[in-house]
Design a protein around this motif. Structure first.
Motif, PDB file in Angstrom:
ATOM      1  N   ALA A 249      -2.188   9.972   3.167  1.00  0.00           N
ATOM      2  CA  ALA A 249      -2.253   9.257   4.448  1.00  0.00           C
ATOM      3  C   ALA A 249      -3.285   8.133   4.433  1.00  0.00           C
ATOM      4  O   ALA A 249      -3.016   7.029   4.936  1.00  0.00           O
ATOM      5  CB  ALA A 249      -2.559  10.236   5.579  1.00  0.00           C
ATOM      6  N   ALA A 250      -4.455   8.393   3.880  1.00  0.00           N
ATOM      7  CA  ALA A 250      -5.513   7.368   3.871  1.00  0.00           C
ATOM      8  C   ALA A 250      -5.101   6.159   3.044  1.00  0.00           C
ATOM      9  O   ALA A 250      -5.283   5.006   3.472  1.00  0.00           O
ATOM     10  CB  ALA A 250      -6.811   7.976   3.332  1.00  0.00           C
ATOM     11  N   ASP A 251      -4.547   6.404   1.859  1.00  0.00           N
ATOM     12  CA  ASP A 251      -4.100   5.289   1.020  1.00  0.00           C
ATOM     13  C   ASP A 251      -2.977   4.506   1.680  1.00  0.00           C
ATOM     14  O   ASP A 251      -2.908   3.273   1.572  1.00  0.00           O
ATOM     15  CB  ASP A 251      -3.633   5.807  -0.346  1.00  0.00           C
ATOM     16  CG  ASP A 251      -4.784   6.290  -1.207  1.00  0.00           C
ATOM     17  OD1 ASP A 251      -5.926   5.873  -0.937  1.00  0.00           O
ATOM     18  OD2 ASP A 251      -4.548   7.080  -2.136  1.00  0.00           O
ATOM     19  N   TYR A 252      -2.084   5.214   2.384  1.00  0.00           N
ATOM     20  CA  TYR A 252      -1.006   4.513   3.072  1.00  0.00           C
ATOM     21  C   TYR A 252      -1.565   3.580   4.146  1.00  0.00           C
ATOM     22  O   TYR A 252      -1.133   2.429   4.276  1.00  0.00           O
ATOM     23  CB  TYR A 252      -0.039   5.512   3.710  1.00  0.00           C
ATOM     24  CG  TYR A 252       0.914   4.849   4.681  1.00  0.00           C
ATOM     25  CD1 TYR A 252       2.041   4.175   4.228  1.00  0.00           C
ATOM     26  CD2 TYR A 252       0.656   4.860   6.055  1.00  0.00           C
ATOM     27  CE1 TYR A 252       2.899   3.539   5.111  1.00  0.00           C
ATOM     28  CE2 TYR A 252       1.511   4.232   6.939  1.00  0.00           C
ATOM     29  CZ  TYR A 252       2.629   3.577   6.468  1.00  0.00           C
ATOM     30  OH  TYR A 252       3.463   2.931   7.347  1.00  0.00           O
ATOM     31  N   ALA A 253      -2.514   4.061   4.943  1.00  0.00           N
ATOM     32  CA  ALA A 253      -3.067   3.247   6.030  1.00  0.00           C
ATOM     33  C   ALA A 253      -3.717   1.976   5.489  1.00  0.00           C
ATOM     34  O   ALA A 253      -3.506   0.879   6.021  1.00  0.00           O
ATOM     35  CB  ALA A 253      -4.080   4.070   6.825  1.00  0.00           C
ATOM     36  N   VAL A 254      -4.476   2.113   4.408  1.00  0.00           N
ATOM     37  CA  VAL A 254      -5.148   0.950   3.830  1.00  0.00           C
ATOM     38  C   VAL A 254      -4.137  -0.037   3.258  1.00  0.00           C
ATOM     39  O   VAL A 254      -4.208  -1.252   3.493  1.00  0.00           O
ATOM     40  CB  VAL A 254      -6.142   1.402   2.740  1.00  0.00           C
ATOM     41  CG1 VAL A 254      -6.715   0.196   2.005  1.00  0.00           C
ATOM     42  CG2 VAL A 254      -7.265   2.226   3.360  1.00  0.00           C
ATOM     43  N   SER A 255      -3.173   0.464   2.507  1.00  0.00           N
ATOM     44  CA  SER A 255      -2.195  -0.409   1.861  1.00  0.00           C
ATOM     45  C   SER A 255      -1.284  -1.090   2.874  1.00  0.00           C
ATOM     46  O   SER A 255      -0.982  -2.280   2.750  1.00  0.00           O
ATOM     47  CB  SER A 255      -1.360   0.394   0.858  1.00  0.00           C
ATOM     48  OG  SER A 255      -2.176   0.916  -0.171  1.00  0.00           O
ATOM     49  N   GLN A 256      -0.838  -0.337   3.883  1.00  0.00           N
ATOM     50  CA  GLN A 256       0.027  -0.930   4.892  1.00  0.00           C
ATOM     51  C   GLN A 256      -0.706  -2.005   5.678  1.00  0.00           C
ATOM     52  O   GLN A 256      -0.149  -3.065   5.977  1.00  0.00           O
ATOM     53  CB  GLN A 256       0.541   0.161   5.834  1.00  0.00           C
ATOM     54  CG  GLN A 256       1.427  -0.352   6.959  1.00  0.00           C
ATOM     55  CD  GLN A 256       2.675  -1.040   6.450  1.00  0.00           C
ATOM     56  OE1 GLN A 256       3.273  -0.606   5.474  1.00  0.00           O
ATOM     57  NE2 GLN A 256       3.055  -2.127   7.102  1.00  0.00           N
TER      58      GLN A 256
END
Length: 302
Positions: free
Chosen positions: A194-201
């Protein structure tokens, strides 16, 4: 006439038999298995996992749609830049620049990413349909009948027929596999992805907006200027073109790393983790149904 026979009274090819094991551990295991099947039957009707699983699928579908929209927007900006030609005429000599062609590799990656996001939305849609099918009452009824028949035989220390055991495995997987896999995937998602998704998105969304601002129209509109002004304007515009497209290239290339991360995240969430959990769940269910504590009376007699 007794329904149950002694082990030696069964024919050699008889598929079911009474176990000769009558230890306290066997009795405890028998009770636990029957109670667990009763719990499964109750869950098949009350459906405690269906609603949370459906919410998680909706959340995943929404994330995939947002990423798909962002990818299409970034693809549109880059495509406009690729088709832009700067026609500049200093001192009457025509010069045509096509700096947007350097964005071809990035645009190819963005197109592949958008296709993957479209596939991810399809996967989440299929999961919603499968959850709805699994919660249909005839499937719960079939599971109840098979589970009660299987548990009744097992409780009487009779090995259930192989066909009945296979049906029990099939109905358990049809009823619970998708909700269990969905909730299990969500646990992995929240803990590791979830954390990586938020940053990348957030990064590719910023890159899309930033790239749109860095895509100005390029034209030569200084017909009424003098020669000195035209020369100054040409040099200034030529420098601006290089700066704009260099900034556009930098913005899109910075998003490349985050696009690759999102590809990995969605592949894990929609393909790798669900298949792994499905395989593990099938192995556990099948292993539990095979019940090593029940042995053939014929084999034990020998």
């Amino acid at each position: 006439m007794s329904f149950l026979k002694r082990p030696e009274q069964y024919p050699a090819n008889y598929p079911w038999a009474i176990t000769l094991e009558k230890s306290p551990m066997q009795t405890v295991r028998k009770v636990l298995v029957v109670l667990f099947l009763a719990f499964i039957v109750v869950c098949s009707w009350l459906a405690p996992m269906d609603s949370p699983a459906m919410k998680q699928v909706d959340s995943g579908l929404q994330r995939a749609l947002v990423s798909f929209a962002t990818a299409r927007a970034l693809n549109a900006v880059i495509s406009v830049a690729q088709g832009t030609e700067a026609s500049i005429q200093p001192l009457g000599f025509g010069v045509t620049l096509t700096p947007g062609q350097v964005l071809d590799p990035v645009n190819d990656l963005v197109e592949q990413f958008s296709n993957l996001m479209l596939a991810a939305t399809v996967v989440f849609g299929v999961q919603k349909v499968l959850i709805a099918i699994g919660s249909y009452w005839p499937l719960s009824l079939a599971l109840t009948v098979v589970a009660l028949g299987w548990a009744g035989l097992y409780f009487r220390q009779i090995r259930p027929p192989p066909l009945l055991s296979r049906l029990l495995v099939v109905f358990l997987m049809l009823r619970f596999a998708i909700p269990v896999v969905t909730l299990g995937t969500d646990v992995v998602w929240k803990k590791y992805l979830a954390a990586d998704y938020a940053v990348s998105q957030s990064s590719i969304s910023s890159a899309s907006g930033h790239a749109d601002k860095l895509n100005p129209p390029i034209s030569d509109s200084a017909e009424s200027q003098g020669l000195l002004e035209k020369m100054k304007g040409w040099f200034s515009k030529n420098a601006d073109v290089k700066v704009h497209f260099q900034n556009l290239k930098d913005a899109t290339e910075q998003a490349t790393e985050h696009i690759i991360k999102l590809i990995v995240i969605f592949l894990l969430q929609t393909l790798v983790i669900p298949l792994l959990l499905l395989w593990l769940l099938y192995g556990v269910v099948r292993r539990a149904i095979e019940l090593p504590g029940i042995t053939s009376a014929v084999s034990a007699h020998r």
